[in-house]
Design a protein around this motif. Sequence first.
Motif, short mmCIF file in Angstrom:
data_model
loop_
_atom_site.label_atom_id
_atom_site.label_comp_id
_atom_site.label_asym_id
_atom_site.label_seq_id
_atom_site.Cartn_x
_atom_site.Cartn_y
_atom_site.Cartn_z
N THR A 34 0.88 -1.13 -0.05
CA THR A 34 0.04 0.12 -0.05
C THR A 34 0.90 1.34 0.08
O THR A 34 1.83 1.45 0.80
CB THR A 34 -0.83 0.07 1.38
OG1 THR A 34 -1.78 -1.13 1.05
CG2 THR A 34 -1.87 1.22 1.12
N LYS A 35 0.60 2.02 -0.97
CA LYS A 35 1.49 3.31 -1.00
C LYS A 35 0.27 4.53 -0.88
O LYS A 35 -0.62 4.54 -1.79
CB LYS A 35 2.36 3.29 -2.24
CG LYS A 35 3.30 2.35 -2.27
CD LYS A 35 4.34 2.80 -3.35
CE LYS A 35 5.46 1.89 -3.26
NZ LYS A 35 6.47 2.21 -4.43
N ALA A 36 0.89 5.70 -0.34
CA ALA A 36 0.08 6.74 -0.40
C ALA A 36 0.21 7.47 -1.67
O ALA A 36 1.31 7.39 -2.17
CB ALA A 36 0.47 7.77 0.70
N TYR A 37 -0.80 8.02 -1.93
CA TYR A 37 -0.83 9.17 -3.26
C TYR A 37 -1.36 10.45 -2.82
O TYR A 37 -2.24 10.75 -2.05
CB TYR A 37 -1.42 8.36 -4.35
CG TYR A 37 -2.89 8.18 -4.44
CD1 TYR A 37 -3.61 9.46 -4.98
CD2 TYR A 37 -3.47 7.11 -4.03
CE1 TYR A 37 -4.89 9.44 -5.17
CE2 TYR A 37 -4.82 7.21 -4.04
CZ TYR A 37 -5.59 8.26 -4.58
OH TYR A 37 -6.71 8.23 -4.38
N GLY A 38 -1.12 11.55 -3.76
CA GLY A 38 -1.56 12.68 -3.70
C GLY A 38 -1.10 13.80 -4.50
O GLY A 38 -0.27 13.41 -5.53
N PRO A 39 -1.29 15.12 -4.06
CA PRO A 39 -0.69 16.03 -4.89
C PRO A 39 0.74 16.29 -4.89
O PRO A 39 1.30 17.32 -5.71
CB PRO A 39 -1.60 17.26 -4.52
CG PRO A 39 -1.77 17.25 -3.03
CD PRO A 39 -2.01 15.56 -3.00
N GLY A 40 1.41 15.77 -4.08
CA GLY A 40 2.92 15.85 -3.86
C GLY A 40 3.33 16.77 -2.95
O GLY A 40 4.35 17.23 -2.72
N ASP A 41 2.17 17.27 -1.90
CA ASP A 41 2.71 18.29 -1.07
C ASP A 41 2.93 17.76 0.42
O ASP A 41 2.79 18.46 1.31
CB ASP A 41 1.56 19.23 -1.03
CG ASP A 41 0.26 18.93 -0.54
OD1 ASP A 41 -0.07 17.60 -0.46
OD2 ASP A 41 -0.81 19.56 -0.60
N GLY A 42 2.98 16.45 0.39
CA GLY A 42 3.38 15.90 1.54
C GLY A 42 1.98 15.43 2.38
O GLY A 42 2.30 14.74 3.26
N ARG A 43 0.93 15.88 1.75
CA ARG A 43 -0.40 15.33 2.46
C ARG A 43 -1.03 14.45 1.25
O ARG A 43 -1.54 14.74 0.57
CB ARG A 43 -1.25 16.59 2.55
CG ARG A 43 -0.55 17.33 3.55
CD ARG A 43 -1.65 18.81 3.67
NE ARG A 43 -1.46 19.38 2.58
CZ ARG A 43 -2.26 20.49 2.03
NH1 ARG A 43 -3.06 20.65 2.72
NH2 ARG A 43 -2.29 20.94 0.90
N SER A 47 -4.61 6.20 -0.59
CA SER A 47 -3.64 4.86 -0.76
C SER A 47 -4.17 4.08 -1.99
O SER A 47 -5.26 4.04 -2.13
CB SER A 47 -3.25 4.34 0.59
OG SER A 47 -4.44 3.67 0.76
N ARG A 48 -3.25 3.41 -2.69
CA ARG A 48 -3.49 2.49 -3.42
C ARG A 48 -2.69 1.26 -3.28
O ARG A 48 -1.74 1.33 -2.65
CB ARG A 48 -3.03 3.09 -5.05
CG ARG A 48 -3.65 4.18 -5.51
CD ARG A 48 -3.00 4.32 -6.84
NE ARG A 48 -3.92 5.56 -7.53
CZ ARG A 48 -3.36 6.53 -8.01
NH1 ARG A 48 -2.13 6.82 -7.82
NH2 ARG A 48 -4.06 7.77 -8.32
N ARG A 49 -3.37 0.10 -3.45
CA ARG A 49 -2.74 -1.27 -3.44
C ARG A 49 -2.14 -1.77 -4.44
O ARG A 49 -2.97 -2.04 -5.61
CB ARG A 49 -3.86 -2.00 -2.80
CG ARG A 49 -3.20 -3.31 -2.09
CD ARG A 49 -4.57 -4.06 -1.55
NE ARG A 49 -4.96 -4.69 -2.65
CZ ARG A 49 -6.01 -5.92 -2.29
NH1 ARG A 49 -6.17 -5.96 -0.96
NH2 ARG A 49 -6.53 -6.30 -3.12
N HIS A 50 -0.88 -2.24 -4.63
CA HIS A 50 -0.35 -2.65 -5.77
C HIS A 50 0.22 -4.29 -5.70
O HIS A 50 0.79 -4.48 -4.40
CB HIS A 50 1.08 -1.72 -6.21
CG HIS A 50 0.77 -0.45 -6.34
ND1 HIS A 50 0.38 -0.27 -7.61
CD2 HIS A 50 0.79 0.59 -5.56
CE1 HIS A 50 0.04 1.41 -7.45
NE2 HIS A 50 0.51 1.63 -6.43
#
Length: 153
Positions: A34-43, A47-50
Amino acid sequence: MFYKEDGTLITAATFPASAVPDVPMRVTTDVYETKAYGPGDGRPEGSRRHLLYQAGTVVPQSEINRLFTPAATVTSISPATGPAAGGTTVTVKGTRLAGVTAVNFGATPGTDLQRISDSELRVKSPAGAAGAVDVVVVADSGNVTMTDGFTYS
């Protein structure tokens, strides 16, 4: 026959003479990450599961070991003494303490475990008989024992 990029022959003598102790392991179930995703501002927005490894995949033991957090360490327990009635708030300091699920005083778990940070825990000592007991920090990465870490008075 095997060749280097420049065309020179690779002989068996250039490979290690003994096997490298990195045992291949067969994954028995699908393993996801599981990895977090977002706009790249640290918030992260979510999450997406791969799929990391499909069941049946063979991977070296060293690769599996890298997936798991190293074991916790304990550097200090303070105070190291308390009454036999229990109830002493004990601070445990060390490293990688975020995965700790319990702190045992001898065979008895402490109460009110609080994870202050990855390097500090607080727990209340349970009641115990007078004398020294081992303090065992229980974590998913393995238990850490501080021999005679707490003394009941």
